[in-house]
Design a protein around this motif. Structure first.
Motif, PDB file in Angstrom:
ATOM      1  N   GLY A 198       0.814  -1.216   0.000  1.00 38.77           N
ATOM      2  CA  GLY A 198       0.000   0.000   0.000  1.00 38.77           C
ATOM      3  C   GLY A 198       0.844   1.260   0.000  1.00 38.77           C
ATOM      4  N   MET A 199       1.938   1.243   0.783  1.00 36.69           N
ATOM      5  CA  MET A 199       2.821   2.406   0.852  1.00 36.69           C
ATOM      6  C   MET A 199       3.487   2.668  -0.503  1.00 36.69           C
ATOM      7  N   VAL A 200       3.941   1.604  -1.140  1.00 35.75           N
ATOM      8  CA  VAL A 200       4.607   1.760  -2.437  1.00 35.75           C
ATOM      9  C   VAL A 200       3.609   2.219  -3.491  1.00 35.75           C
ATOM     10  N   ASN A 201       2.379   1.707  -3.437  1.00 37.02           N
ATOM     11  CA  ASN A 201       1.358   2.161  -4.390  1.00 37.02           C
ATOM     12  C   ASN A 201       1.038   3.637  -4.189  1.00 37.02           C
ATOM     13  N   GLY A 202       1.053   4.085  -2.928  1.00 35.12           N
ATOM     14  CA  GLY A 202       0.863   5.510  -2.660  1.00 35.12           C
ATOM     15  C   GLY A 202       1.983   6.348  -3.240  1.00 35.12           C
ATOM     16  N   LEU A 203       3.226   5.857  -3.094  1.00 35.81           N
ATOM     17  CA  LEU A 203       4.363   6.560  -3.684  1.00 35.81           C
ATOM     18  C   LEU A 203       4.270   6.595  -5.205  1.00 35.81           C
ATOM     19  N   LEU A 204       3.722   5.521  -5.775  1.00 40.79           N
ATOM     20  CA  LEU A 204       3.568   5.475  -7.229  1.00 40.79           C
ATOM     21  C   LEU A 204       2.596   6.551  -7.699  1.00 40.79           C
ATOM     22  N   VAL A 205       1.492   6.723  -6.969  1.00 41.91           N
ATOM     23  CA  VAL A 205       0.533   7.781  -7.322  1.00 41.91           C
ATOM     24  C   VAL A 205       1.205   9.152  -7.244  1.00 41.91           C
ATOM     25  N   MET A 206       2.048   9.334  -6.227  1.00 44.62           N
ATOM     26  CA  MET A 206       2.760  10.603  -6.069  1.00 44.62           C
ATOM     27  C   MET A 206       3.727  10.831  -7.235  1.00 44.62           C
ATOM     28  N   VAL A 207       4.443   9.795  -7.645  1.00 36.20           N
ATOM     29  CA  VAL A 207       5.373   9.911  -8.771  1.00 36.20           C
ATOM     30  C   VAL A 207       4.603  10.254 -10.042  1.00 36.20           C
ATOM     31  N   ASN A 208       3.468   9.584 -10.252  1.00 38.17           N
ATOM     32  CA  ASN A 208       2.651   9.891 -11.429  1.00 38.17           C
ATOM     33  C   ASN A 208       2.241  11.368 -11.441  1.00 38.17           C
ATOM     34  N   GLY A 209       1.749  11.829 -10.291  1.00 42.72           N
ATOM     35  CA  GLY A 209       1.322  13.220 -10.202  1.00 42.72           C
ATOM     36  C   GLY A 209       2.451  14.203 -10.409  1.00 42.72           C
ATOM     37  N   LEU A 210       3.615  13.918  -9.802  1.00 46.01           N
ATOM     38  CA  LEU A 210       4.767  14.817  -9.952  1.00 46.01           C
ATOM     39  C   LEU A 210       5.246  14.865 -11.398  1.00 46.01           C
ATOM     40  N   THR A 211       5.225  13.718 -12.057  1.00 45.17           N
ATOM     41  CA  THR A 211       5.656  13.673 -13.462  1.00 45.17           C
ATOM     42  C   THR A 211       4.760  14.550 -14.332  1.00 45.17           C
ATOM     43  N   ILE A 212       3.453  14.403 -14.170  1.00 45.75           N
ATOM     44  CA  ILE A 212       2.513  15.198 -14.957  1.00 45.75           C
ATOM     45  C   ILE A 212       2.641  16.689 -14.613  1.00 45.75           C
ATOM     46  N   TRP A 213       2.872  16.989 -13.323  1.00 44.62           N
ATOM     47  CA  TRP A 213       3.035  18.392 -12.900  1.00 44.62           C
ATOM     48  C   TRP A 213       4.258  19.024 -13.567  1.00 44.62           C
ATOM     49  N   VAL A 214       5.387  18.280 -13.598  1.00 44.67           N
ATOM     50  CA  VAL A 214       6.609  18.789 -14.236  1.00 44.67           C
ATOM     51  C   VAL A 214       6.385  18.966 -15.732  1.00 44.67           C
ATOM     52  N   MET A 215       5.700  18.020 -16.339  1.00 46.55           N
ATOM     53  CA  MET A 215       5.426  18.152 -17.781  1.00 46.55           C
ATOM     54  C   MET A 215       4.567  19.383 -18.060  1.00 46.55           C
ATOM     55  N   LEU A 216       3.600  19.659 -17.192  1.00 46.20           N
ATOM     56  CA  LEU A 216       2.767  20.855 -17.364  1.00 46.20           C
ATOM     57  C   LEU A 216       3.594  22.123 -17.195  1.00 46.20           C
ATOM     58  N   ARG A 217       4.499  22.113 -16.210  1.00 40.25           N
ATOM     59  CA  ARG A 217       5.351  23.283 -15.995  1.00 40.25           C
ATOM     60  C   ARG A 217       6.211  23.586 -17.229  1.00 40.25           C
ATOM     61  N   ILE A 218       6.587  22.524 -17.943  1.00 43.66           N
ATOM     62  CA  ILE A 218       7.398  22.728 -19.151  1.00 43.66           C
ATOM     63  C   ILE A 218       6.517  23.081 -20.352  1.00 43.66           C
TER      64      ILE A 218
END
Length: 578
Positions: free
Chosen positions: A241-261
């Motif tokens: 569960g903890m790793v799946n939560g981190l995965l959701v965070m990584v997904n969100g951060l990736t999309i956020w960085v792509m939007l910033r660019i």
């Protein structure tokens, strides 16, 4: 890595189906990406109110990818589970064939519950390896490379951000999960094996445990192992569960960085707004490949541990090996044993020491002695369950070690007090002796064994189920079933290992009469604990601590008044007291 390669070897016969599974799985993800991308384009472009003709391609695309995704998902599940079931079937057959040469000598080093846990639980665990571990990794590699190029066409920096995010979800988090869950997964597999072993021992020995009034103590031990296994599963679930939560965070951060660019690129006119929606939603869809890898990393250790347990047992060297250039089965069935010596282990004294015996056609020889004298050891050596240390065992003038194991055992029929009766019908249990026997042959064998009236009186006749270990039939009926098997096999030499042990006096007399009838024209060796019917033997051999102390006919040994005479008198005194 060696274990993984050995596991992948089982996929070799199913290479085509594996490729179909991987391709359909990859296409399913591509259709998911295409569906979100086409939908993003359709909605964004529609907001600009263009002509309907401009939207036709995207409308068709949404329909195509939506339908295709369902179709390819079905094909992926169909192909992957077909492969999985076939591989598991192959594994079970492979494991049984590997176990067979180890029985019984080397399997005594493992408890029956442990062997059962490997044959059932560990093989079932490998189901996850082929469906949830191997295929998702290949799919993830293809999607990562493809999406990296696709997004990189618009802007290389966006492509690298997406690849970095995907690799974090596909590699960093799964590897971290694997390292953390590795000891926990190993502990879970071991707990499951111990639980299975204890459950088998508890079930098989419930009668004795109840008599000794320790069944609750044994049950508490099983419950403690179960609690330990449950706690381990909870630990695995928490980390997952903890790793799946981190995965959701990584997904969100990736999309956020792509939007910033990407947003400044839209503002500068380097990227249009419609393409921005397509790129972002397509990138979100591509993260579908990361979730199965988290599950795969959690299952990897359990699968590898299960495989290692299987390979550890399979890699055990058999105590008896096949002849490299086996000789043909001799027509003559005369048995000649010369100066045979054997010890079960290097630290034990010899179970047989300088033992010799010559069994001619149609001759009956009885071997008697106290428990542990080496009587059953002789049966084990004749059937090549163990390998003798020295001496010769000649069958028709050919050393049995120079013959195929199957050929040697085909020359002997065994009737034992510990003969195994399987959970099944009477007919199925008889077919063990002769696989392609007809119903008529079974009835003839049953008739010679004295079971005809009993079987005819059963509701389902030959198809009557006799239960686990013959629990639905009496001891006498069980022994007669062993006799019927020997009749069906029709081997020239019959080995009888305490065939009336555990029977009452009346049943013993009835079974003995049957045994004398079916061995009338055959060579036979009788291992006897109770001195019944020995006057019909051509020769009696008395064993003590693996050595022959007396041998001769019944009359000769009684006149001698030696060890055999003392054994007869002692048994008569015991019978009189009772």
């Amino acid at each position: 890595m060696k274990t993984i390669l050995r596991l992948l070897f089982f996929l070799k016969p199913f290479t085509q189906m594996v490729l179909i599974s991987i391709v359909t799985g990859t296409v399913t993800i591509i259709c998911g990406i295409g569906l979100l991308g086409a939908s993003a384009y359709l909605l964004s472009m529609a907001a600009l109110q263009p002509s309907i003709s401009v939207l036709q391609v995207s409308i068709v695309g949404v329909r195509f990818f939506g339908l295709s995704r369902g179709i390819f998902r079905y094909l992926e599940r169909l192909s992957s589970h077909t492969v999985n079931l076939q591989v598991l079937s192959l594994l079970r057959v492979w494991f049984y064939r590997a176990l067979e040469p180890l029985a019984p000598a080397r399997l005594l080093e493992f408890s029956s519950g442990d062997v059962l846990a490997r044959a059932v639980g560990d093989i079932e665990t490998l189901e996850n390896f082929y469906v949830r571990v191997f295929a998702p990794v290949v799919t993830a590699i293809v999607i990562t490379i493809g999406m990296g190029f696709f997004i990189g066409v618009y802007d290389p920096s966006l492509g690298w951000v997406l690849v970095l995010g995907l690799l974090t979800g596909e590699l960093v988090l799964p590897v971290g999960h694997l390292l953390i869950s590795k000891p926990i997964g190993r502990k879970w597999i071991e707990s499951r094996a111990r639980l299975s072993s204890q459950m088998v021992e508890f079930t098989q020995g419930l009668g004795e445990l109840t008599i000794l009034n320790v069944e609750q103590q044994k049950l508490n031990q099983i419950l403690r192992i179960g609690d330990e296994m449950g706690k381990t599963q909870i630990q695995l679930s928490r980390w997952s569960g903890m790793v799946n939560g981190l995965l959701v965070m990584v997904n969100g951060l990736t999309i956020w960085v792509m939007l910033r660019i990407a947003i400044p690129m839209v503002q500068n006119g380097d990227l249009d707004g419609v393409s921005l929606a397509v790129l972002i939603l397509s990138s979100i869809a591509s993260f579908e490949v990361t979730a199965p890898l988290i599950t795969a990393s959690g299952l990897m250790e359990a699968s590898l541990r299960a495989a290692q347990r299987l390979f550890k047992l399979v890699d055990v060297q058999p105590a008896v090996v096949e002849a490299t250039q086996p000789q043909a089965i001799p027509q003559d069935s005369q048995l000649d044993i010369r100066n045979v010596c054997f010890a079960y282990t290097m630290d034990e004294e010899s179970a047989l020491n300088d033992f010799s015996l010559k069994l001619k056609a149609g001759q009956r020889i009885a071997i008697v002695g106290e428990s542990g004298a080496g009587k059953t050891t002789l049966i084990n050596l004749l059937l090549r369950f163990w390998q003798k240390d020295s001496g010769q065992i000649m069958l028709g003038g050919v050393e049995i070690e120079d013959m195929k194991l199957e050929d040697v055992r085909s020359r002997f029929s065994l009737i034992s007090s510990t003969g195994w009766v399987f959970k099944g019908s009477i007919f199925q249990n008889l077919r063990i002796a002769k696989n392609f026997c007809t119903v008529d042959e079974c009835w003839k064998a049953i008739g010679r064994a004295g079971l005809s009236e009993w079987v005819k009186g059963l509701p389902n006749g030959l198809e009557t189920m006799i239960g686990e270990r013959g629990m639905n039939i009496s001891g006498g009926e069980r022994q007669r079933l062993m006799v019927a098997r020997a009749v069906l096999q029709d081997a020239p030499i019959v080995l009888l290992d305490e065939p009336t042990s555990g029977l009452d006096a009346l049943s013993e007399q009835v079974v003995l009469r049957t045994l004398f009838e079916i061995t009338q024209n055959k060579s036979s060796i009788w291992i006897m604990h109770r001195m019944m019917g020995l006057e019909k033997m051509d020769e009696i051999i008395v064993l003590s601590e693996g050595r022959v102390v007396e041998r001769g006919s019944y009359e000769t040994l009684m006149e001698k008044q030696g060890q055999f005479w003392k054994m007869i008198k002692l048994q008569q005194e015991v019978l009189v007291e009772h």
